[in-house]
Design a protein around this motif. Structure first.
Motif, short mmCIF file in Angstrom:
data_model
loop_
_atom_site.label_atom_id
_atom_site.label_comp_id
_atom_site.label_asym_id
_atom_site.label_seq_id
_atom_site.Cartn_x
_atom_site.Cartn_y
_atom_site.Cartn_z
N SER A 296 0.84 -1.20 0.00
CA SER A 296 0.00 0.00 0.00
C SER A 296 0.88 1.25 0.00
CB SER A 296 -0.95 0.01 1.20
OG SER A 296 -0.30 0.44 2.39
N GLU A 353 -2.54 0.74 -13.81
CA GLU A 353 -3.32 0.56 -12.59
C GLU A 353 -4.63 -0.18 -12.83
OE1 GLU A 353 -3.12 4.07 -9.67
OE2 GLU A 353 -2.68 4.96 -11.61
N ASN A 357 -4.42 -5.63 -11.22
CA ASN A 357 -5.01 -6.65 -10.35
C ASN A 357 -5.38 -7.92 -11.11
OD1 ASN A 357 -4.70 -5.10 -8.11
ND2 ASN A 357 -6.86 -4.62 -7.81
N ASN A 424 -3.06 -2.50 -3.24
CA ASN A 424 -3.78 -1.48 -4.01
C ASN A 424 -5.04 -1.03 -3.28
OD1 ASN A 424 -2.20 -1.16 -6.33
ND2 ASN A 424 -3.08 -2.97 -7.30
N LEU A 425 -5.77 -2.00 -2.74
CA LEU A 425 -7.02 -1.68 -2.06
C LEU A 425 -6.76 -0.86 -0.79
CD1 LEU A 425 -9.01 -5.05 -2.29
CD2 LEU A 425 -8.59 -3.36 -4.05
N SER A 428 -5.79 2.83 -1.42
CA SER A 428 -6.93 3.72 -1.69
C SER A 428 -7.76 4.00 -0.45
CB SER A 428 -7.82 3.12 -2.79
OG SER A 428 -7.16 3.21 -4.02
N PRO A 484 -13.00 -3.06 -1.28
CA PRO A 484 -12.46 -2.62 -2.56
C PRO A 484 -13.10 -1.32 -3.08
CG PRO A 484 -13.93 -4.49 -2.89
CD PRO A 484 -13.91 -4.21 -1.42
N TYR A 487 -10.91 1.83 -3.87
CA TYR A 487 -10.06 1.58 -5.04
C TYR A 487 -10.85 1.73 -6.33
CZ TYR A 487 -6.67 -0.73 -8.10
OH TYR A 487 -5.79 -1.01 -9.10
N TYR A 490 -11.52 5.34 -6.99
CA TYR A 490 -10.30 5.99 -7.48
C TYR A 490 -10.11 5.70 -8.97
CZ TYR A 490 -5.28 6.20 -8.50
OH TYR A 490 -4.07 6.42 -9.10
#
Ligand code: ZN
Length: 501
Positions: A296, A353, A357, A424-425, A428, A484, A487, A490
């Motif tokens: 993160s 981005e 995932n 990633n989650l 955000s 999530p 994310y 975003y």
């Protein structure tokens, strides 16, 4: 009690010294070591891993921890001492289940496998790596067996990287996010036209790239008096103790994105380690909370900061100055779009981005299948290529650009990839909280001032090291369990604007 804590810290310190010594050798292996040094190094690392493990699960440690348990009820649950005793006890119980001989054998096998993987990758020949992978899968199953019974054979592996996380939790989050990401990606692909990012694939002098990267991470707050940067094939961050955090960068003179974002990414990891409270030195808590929380941080600096318009408003003029022949006639908006181009691609570390995932979910599926015994190492390249087609609509031209691209499996790190997506989650989730606390955060970026962000991260995340389990920390800081939604908000907002959706 003070004496007992002092004794525990002494034992923990000896283990930590052995671990950090091994880290120096591991760093050297990837940065300096000649090819023929692999065998001797694998023995040295195996010896150290065995010593550290033996010490950690030894009777002295067990007794020291046991002696402290009666005092826990008198301690503040946020104190270093309370967290040290509880987290170390859990880890002790866990590691005690693993025989020391297994730890040394695993270290030896994976050190050799990494060397084999490098050769296999450079020749794009999976068969050179296959026997090593077979052995690693066998050892990973054996490892999981030490923790039976479990809900899923993958649980004990995941727990090493993400304490407390279960395979089923990950599956649920991935199932929630996958259709949303695929739909958004499709919207972007349908919208067209494709962004031209060819300006990134021109000749960029390595020394100038180095200079720019150093300038950026110094402004971020990477402390060069407590760290240094070197070159390696596969970029990584490692830590040798309080005040010594190393990052490496890989340069490609024909692709600007490689070192540019790689350096920011590793600096994100490194600043996390540099920010852990000194009071946790020489204990297992003097590290980031988990790989996902680590990720993160790295992905926040790389993407939320490093691929943002406010950041480039500050830094693009300097980049143009360094590379006038390539960027002199490229305006800021064009450059910003180029570094945020969305396109299904082969290589995870270069993935944008939006598609990133999906690369992780593919690896998660394959790891589960291998661990469940549904997929043999020999069939992995084909399974990989099929999944790439299914998830991203493309097929690798060879194994170097497919199944052999990542170092992780050769290091025995099955369960690791998942943490990138979780990172990633979490990034955000933290970001929304940061913007709540510091509404004008991004206007500081335009002045190349990142200190409000770093100060916030130091205070809320970094200083705690691994005093708290990752999801406890996330809850403590954001008030929420893993979700999530931030994310996805975003992605929709950022790429909606870039692609005019
Ligand atoms: Zn990373």
């Amino acid at each position: 009690m003070k004496e007992k804590i002092k004794y525990l810290r002494q034992l923990a310190g000896e283990v930590s010294d052995l671990d950090h010594t091994a880290a120096v050798l591991g760093w050297d292996q990837q940065v300096n070591m000649p090819e023929n040094g692999a065998e001797a190094r694998s023995m040295q690392l195996a010896t150290l891993a065995g010593l550290a493990h033996g010490k950690f699960v030894g009777e002295d440690m067990g007794k020291a921890l046991e002696d402290l348990k009666p005092f826990l009820k008198d301690l503040d649950q946020d104190s270093d001492e309370y967290c040290l005793v509880t987290r170390m006890s859990e880890e002790y119980e866990k590691q005690k289940k693993v025989p020391t001989a297994f730890v040394a054998e695993f270290s030896r096998v994976t050190t050799m496998a990494q060397q084999a993987w490098e050769k296999a990758k450079s020749k794009s020949d999976f068969s050179k790596f296959q026997p090593h992978l077979e052995k690693i899968i066998e050892l990973r199953r054996e490892y999981a067996g030490f923790f039976a019974p479990y809900d899923h054979v993958y649980d004990p592996l995941l727990d090493d990287f993400e304490p407390g996380m279960k395979t089923d939790d990950v599956r649920k989050v991935f199932e929630e996010i996958k259709p949303q990401q695929v739909a958004l990606l499709q919207e972007i692909v349908d919208k067209g036209p494709v962004i031209d990012d060819s300006l990134l694939y021109l000749h960029y002098d390595e020394d100038k790239q180095w200079e720019f990267g150093v300038d950026v991470i110094k402004k971020f707050g990477f402390d060069f008096t407590s760290g240094r940067q070197d070159r390696s094939v596969h970029p990584f961050t490692t830590e040798f103790g309080h005040g010594d955090v190393r990052i490496t960068t890989h340069f490609d003179t024909e692709f600007l994105g490689m070192a540019l974002f790689g350096t920011m990414h590793e600096a994100g990891h490194a600043m996390y380690e540099q920010g852990v409270s000194k009071s946790l030195s020489r204990t297992m808590l003097h590290h980031g909370a988990s790989l996902a929380v680590h990720e993160s941080q790295s992905r926040m600096w790389e993407n939320l900061v490093g691929r943002s318009m406010p950041f480039w408003k500050a830094f693009y003029p300097r980049l143009q100055e360094l590379f006038p022949e390539n960027l002199g006639n490229v305006d800021l908006n064009q450059f910003y779009k180029a570094v945020n181009k969305v396109e299904p691609s082969l290589i995870r570390i270069f993935a944008d981005e939006m598609t990133y995932n999906l690369h992780i979910m593919l690896r998660f599926d394959l790891e589960l299948a291998m661990m469940e015994g549904e997929l043999e190492a020999a069939d992995l390249p084909e399974a990989w290529n099929n999944k790439m087609q299914e998830y991203l609509g493309i097929t690798p031209p060879n194994d170097a650009k497919g199944v052999l691209q990542d170092v992780h499996w050769s290091g025995g790190m099955i369960g690791y990839f998942t943490t990138y997506a979780l990172g990633n989650l979490i990034a955000s989730m933290l970001w929304e909280k940061i913007l709540e606390d510091i509404p004008d955060l991004q206007s500081n970026f335009e002045k190349a001032d990142f200190s409000p962000l770093l100060t916030w991260l130091r205070e809320n995340v970094h200083q705690h090291g691994s005093k708290y389990k990752p999801m406890e920390l996330v809850k403590k800081v954001t008030g929420q369990a893993l979700t999530p939604e931030p994310y996805m908000r975003y992605l929709r907002s950022k790429f909606g604007e870039i692609y005019g959706l």
